[in-house]
Design a protein around this motif. Sequence first.
Motif, PDB file in Angstrom:
ATOM      1  N   LEU A 116      36.867   5.316  33.752  1.00 15.02           N
ATOM      2  CA  LEU A 116      37.973   4.913  32.885  1.00 15.02           C
ATOM      3  C   LEU A 116      37.526   4.803  31.432  1.00 15.02           C
ATOM      4  N   LEU A 117      36.326   4.307  31.210  1.00 11.54           N
ATOM      5  CA  LEU A 117      35.818   4.233  29.834  1.00 11.54           C
ATOM      6  C   LEU A 117      35.646   5.627  29.249  1.00 11.54           C
ATOM      7  N   ARG A 118      35.151   6.563  30.048  1.00  9.64           N
ATOM      8  CA  ARG A 118      34.989   7.934  29.553  1.00  9.64           C
ATOM      9  C   ARG A 118      36.342   8.546  29.226  1.00  9.64           C
ATOM     10  N   PHE A 119      37.322   8.278  30.070  1.00 13.58           N
ATOM     11  CA  PHE A 119      38.669   8.742  29.760  1.00 13.58           C
ATOM     12  C   PHE A 119      39.160   8.142  28.447  1.00 13.58           C
ATOM     13  N   GLY A 120      39.059   6.812  28.315  1.00 13.49           N
ATOM     14  CA  GLY A 120      39.583   6.143  27.128  1.00 13.49           C
ATOM     15  C   GLY A 120      38.884   6.581  25.857  1.00 13.49           C
ATOM     16  N   GLU A 121      37.571   6.713  25.917  1.00 15.09           N
ATOM     17  CA  GLU A 121      36.814   7.105  24.730  1.00 15.09           C
ATOM     18  C   GLU A 121      37.097   8.547  24.337  1.00 15.09           C
ATOM     19  N   GLY A 122      37.310   9.417  25.342  1.00 15.37           N
ATOM     20  CA  GLY A 122      37.634  10.802  25.029  1.00 15.37           C
ATOM     21  C   GLY A 122      39.030  10.942  24.461  1.00 15.37           C
ATOM     22  N   ARG A 123      40.008  10.449  25.190  1.00 12.91           N
ATOM     23  CA  ARG A 123      41.386  10.534  24.705  1.00 12.91           C
ATOM     24  C   ARG A 123      41.539   9.766  23.392  1.00 12.91           C
ATOM     25  N   GLY A 124      40.804   8.667  23.264  1.00 12.40           N
ATOM     26  CA  GLY A 124      40.893   7.849  22.056  1.00 12.40           C
ATOM     27  C   GLY A 124      40.376   8.538  20.807  1.00 12.40           C
ATOM     28  N   GLN A 125      39.660   9.672  20.974  1.00 10.54           N
ATOM     29  CA  GLN A 125      39.223  10.430  19.802  1.00 10.54           C
ATOM     30  C   GLN A 125      40.404  10.938  18.999  1.00 10.54           C
ATOM     31  N   LEU A 126      41.588  10.920  19.596  1.00 12.01           N
ATOM     32  CA  LEU A 126      42.787  11.275  18.840  1.00 12.01           C
ATOM     33  C   LEU A 126      42.927  10.377  17.620  1.00 12.01           C
ATOM     34  N   GLY A 136      41.869   3.429  19.510  1.00  9.94           N
ATOM     35  CA  GLY A 136      42.213   4.614  20.283  1.00  9.94           C
ATOM     36  C   GLY A 136      41.859   4.477  21.752  1.00  9.94           C
ATOM     37  N   THR A 137      40.683   3.912  22.029  1.00  7.63           N
ATOM     38  CA  THR A 137      40.278   3.718  23.424  1.00  7.63           C
ATOM     39  C   THR A 137      41.197   2.729  24.121  1.00  7.63           C
ATOM     40  N   GLY A 138      41.502   1.620  23.449  1.00 11.84           N
ATOM     41  CA  GLY A 138      42.398   0.632  24.041  1.00 11.84           C
ATOM     42  C   GLY A 138      43.795   1.182  24.267  1.00 11.84           C
ATOM     43  N   TRP A 139      44.300   1.941  23.293  1.00  6.24           N
ATOM     44  CA  TRP A 139      45.621   2.571  23.406  1.00  6.24           C
ATOM     45  C   TRP A 139      45.671   3.508  24.603  1.00  6.24           C
ATOM     46  N   ALA A 140      44.634   4.341  24.761  1.00  2.79           N
ATOM     47  CA  ALA A 140      44.596   5.302  25.860  1.00  2.79           C
ATOM     48  C   ALA A 140      44.565   4.595  27.209  1.00  2.79           C
ATOM     49  N   LEU A 141      43.751   3.556  27.332  1.00  3.31           N
ATOM     50  CA  LEU A 141      43.623   2.847  28.600  1.00  3.31           C
ATOM     51  C   LEU A 141      44.874   2.042  28.932  1.00  3.31           C
ATOM     52  N   ALA A 142      45.464   1.427  27.927  1.00  3.26           N
ATOM     53  CA  ALA A 142      46.676   0.645  28.175  1.00  3.26           C
ATOM     54  C   ALA A 142      47.800   1.544  28.674  1.00  3.26           C
ATOM     55  N   ASP A 143      47.937   2.711  28.058  1.00  6.78           N
ATOM     56  CA  ASP A 143      48.971   3.641  28.499  1.00  6.78           C
ATOM     57  C   ASP A 143      48.699   4.108  29.926  1.00  6.78           C
ATOM     58  N   LEU A 144      47.454   4.472  30.209  1.00  5.01           N
ATOM     59  CA  LEU A 144      47.116   4.948  31.547  1.00  5.01           C
ATOM     60  C   LEU A 144      47.382   3.877  32.597  1.00  5.01           C
ATOM     61  N   SER A 145      47.093   2.624  32.280  1.00  2.00           N
ATOM     62  CA  SER A 145      47.237   1.548  33.264  1.00  2.00           C
ATOM     63  C   SER A 145      48.659   1.438  33.784  1.00  2.00           C
TER      64      SER A 145
END
Length: 224
Positions: free
Chosen positions: A112-122, A142-151
């Motif tokens: 999940l961290l790898r997902f958030g950090e990658g998508r958060g590069q936006l 960006g990482t928090g935004w990506a993870l919150a949306d995914l959750s």
Amino acid sequence: MTGDSVTNPERMLALSYAPPRARGALAALLALDDALAQLLRTTREPALGQMRLAWWREALARLDQQPAPAEPVLQALAREVLATGVRGAALVPIVHGWEVLIEEELLDRDALLRFGEGRGQLFAAAGRALAAGPGDPLLVAGTGWALADLSRHLRGGDESVIARSLAAPLLDQAGAARWSRNGRALGALAHLARLDLGLPEGEAPRVGAPRRVGRLLWHRLTGR
């Protein structure tokens, strides 16, 4: 996953915080995120999903060497984002983030961290396009935004709980910062994600609710 169009009134409000010259760049980056989210929603076979994401990785990298193909998202990125000095190669990690959801059978904390950090590069790419301030917490937000949306879209209860637990401190940190004027569009998106995270699990955000809009307006005025 998000997949929100720019017709979402809260997103339109956040976009209005961006400097006019760079508003199109932020819209193009969010359209890229939407396209990748849609790809995963409509792909049932992991191998096919990996092939489609590989196409996006290669297409983004090629933007640095040749004109964009006849694909609306790529054309908008070439026209709006590359014009600000952001390279196509800098957008490839966003695709890597989305790939985690296909590659990993179990979305544990590391995945999940790898997902958030990658998508958060936006947010990092958008920050450069917007000329955001050096103190703006772009990667954290960006990482928090990506993870919150995914959750909000994970079916597995444990995975959703982990994603929320990872997103919460990041969005708290982003929310405590004073964002630069140029970076406030991204700060607004982080604040929206933080509000979404505060909802009971499974409850849809009340888009355009007075409390949410008021929070965004306060952020626009103060950067907080």
